[in-house]
Design a protein around this motif. Sequence first.
Motif, PDB file in Angstrom:
ATOM      1  N   ASN A   1     -28.093  18.957 -17.172  1.00 28.25           N
ATOM      2  CA  ASN A   1     -28.696  18.942 -15.855  1.00 28.25           C
ATOM      3  C   ASN A   1     -28.485  20.578 -15.541  1.00 28.25           C
ATOM      4  O   ASN A   1     -28.158  21.508 -16.416  1.00 28.25           O
TER       5      ASN A   1
ATOM      6  N   LEU B   1     -37.093  18.273 -12.858  1.00 30.75           N
ATOM      7  CA  LEU B   1     -37.117  19.618 -13.013  1.00 30.75           C
ATOM      8  C   LEU B   1     -36.040  20.505 -13.689  1.00 30.75           C
ATOM      9  O   LEU B   1     -36.283  21.336 -14.419  1.00 30.75           O
TER      10      LEU B   1
ATOM     11  N   SER C   1     -40.673  27.913 -12.216  1.00 29.60           N
ATOM     12  CA  SER C   1     -40.991  26.723 -13.335  1.00 29.60           C
ATOM     13  C   SER C   1     -41.795  25.642 -12.825  1.00 29.60           C
ATOM     14  O   SER C   1     -42.630  25.256 -13.472  1.00 29.60           O
TER      15      SER C   1
ATOM     16  N   SER D   1     -36.126  28.505 -10.961  1.00 30.27           N
ATOM     17  CA  SER D   1     -36.542  26.899 -11.146  1.00 30.27           C
ATOM     18  C   SER D   1     -37.680  26.820 -10.294  1.00 30.27           C
ATOM     19  O   SER D   1     -38.652  26.102 -10.572  1.00 30.27           O
TER      20      SER D   1
ATOM     21  N   GLU E   1     -37.146  17.221 -24.121  1.00 32.11           N
ATOM     22  CA  GLU E   1     -37.918  16.308 -23.195  1.00 32.11           C
ATOM     23  C   GLU E   1     -37.709  16.460 -21.917  1.00 32.11           C
ATOM     24  O   GLU E   1     -36.441  16.657 -21.503  1.00 32.11           O
ATOM     25  N   ARG E   2     -38.677  16.685 -20.817  1.00 34.49           N
ATOM     26  CA  ARG E   2     -38.325  16.991 -19.346  1.00 34.49           C
ATOM     27  C   ARG E   2     -38.026  15.544 -18.800  1.00 34.49           C
ATOM     28  O   ARG E   2     -38.934  14.809 -18.872  1.00 34.49           O
TER      29      ARG E   2
ATOM     30  N   GLU F   1     -33.292  18.682 -15.356  1.00 36.43           N
ATOM     31  CA  GLU F   1     -32.626  17.601 -16.064  1.00 36.43           C
ATOM     32  C   GLU F   1     -33.437  17.430 -17.408  1.00 36.43           C
ATOM     33  O   GLU F   1     -34.524  17.158 -17.305  1.00 36.43           O
ATOM     34  N   GLN F   2     -32.821  17.703 -18.519  1.00 39.65           N
ATOM     35  CA  GLN F   2     -33.616  17.766 -19.769  1.00 39.65           C
ATOM     36  C   GLN F   2     -32.868  16.889 -20.965  1.00 39.65           C
ATOM     37  O   GLN F   2     -31.629  16.551 -20.774  1.00 39.65           O
TER      38      GLN F   2
ATOM     39  N   THR G   1     -33.705  24.565 -16.428  1.00 38.20           N
ATOM     40  CA  THR G   1     -35.080  24.143 -16.883  1.00 38.20           C
ATOM     41  C   THR G   1     -35.300  23.896 -18.320  1.00 38.20           C
ATOM     42  O   THR G   1     -34.266  24.300 -19.109  1.00 38.20           O
ATOM     43  N   ARG G   2     -36.346  23.302 -18.793  1.00 43.74           N
ATOM     44  CA  ARG G   2     -36.845  22.921 -20.158  1.00 43.74           C
ATOM     45  C   ARG G   2     -36.946  24.195 -20.889  1.00 43.74           C
ATOM     46  O   ARG G   2     -36.229  24.412 -21.801  1.00 43.74           O
TER      47      ARG G   2
ATOM     48  N   THR H   1     -37.774  14.724  -7.845  1.00 42.18           N
ATOM     49  CA  THR H   1     -36.958  15.430  -8.635  1.00 42.18           C
ATOM     50  C   THR H   1     -36.403  16.549  -7.572  1.00 42.18           C
ATOM     51  O   THR H   1     -36.994  17.102  -6.661  1.00 42.18           O
TER      52      THR H   1
ATOM     53  N   LEU I   1     -45.481  24.224 -13.760  1.00 43.91           N
ATOM     54  CA  LEU I   1     -45.581  22.673 -14.184  1.00 43.91           C
ATOM     55  C   LEU I   1     -46.511  22.123 -13.256  1.00 43.91           C
ATOM     56  O   LEU I   1     -47.357  21.555 -13.640  1.00 43.91           O
TER      57      LEU I   1
END
Length: 225
Positions: free
Chosen positions: A164, A192, A21, A18, A188-189, A194-195, A167-168, A6, A25
């Motif tokens: 894109n 990193l 985040s 990011s 949905e992730r 792109e949601q 973050t989520r 990612t 994760l």
Amino acid sequence: MVVLATKLYVEGDARERSLDSLRSLVNNEVGDLDVEFDIGVRHDDFPSVTIEGDDATVARNVLREEFGEIVPDLEAGETYVGTLESWDDDGFVLDAGQGDGVRIQTDELGLGPGSATQIRDRYGLVQHMPLQFVYGDDEPSRLAEETQDRLYEWTRGDGRLNVNSATRAEVRATLNRAGHAQDYVTVERLGLLEQSVVCTEDTDPPGLLASVGEYLPAELRCVVP
């Protein structure tokens, strides 16, 4: 060390958010194991996670399963993850850490008729989205069946808005702040940054895009069932 499949391609404060985040994760995945980890970012924007401790092998395998891994060499017939870097009518180019990228020709995408550009529009694929592929050496590389099945499922659902460069948590906060808390099921992730916003049955994805687009400095694309 595990190089995650990612990308971290934003700059400035967004890059720091990011990274924070990503640390959260990774900690969620391996925090209960007997390990310590450190995160870096390679020159090509793929993050690397260095892990030490008694459970290091287990932790590396957990991260490989969750994010996919960028490896130094690709073997024919094996499945890998690359990020969607570019496209034209003749195919996609995926970045799998191999310099010029891995080209997937249109007829190897397995996603129905049309040019690769039309297919990208149909499935709402945003740049840098991770995609699984089967590497070919003497024969063409192709999109993996698991990825094909997932994208086909998107067109059978209630619609999606793919994003894109966020973050989520940032996407969810933007949707809620814009008054759309009741218009989506979940975010949905995909990677990193792109949601995929899963819309409710009564939500119109293009209408949602028009409403939140001004709040998200990102690429937004719809999947309309």
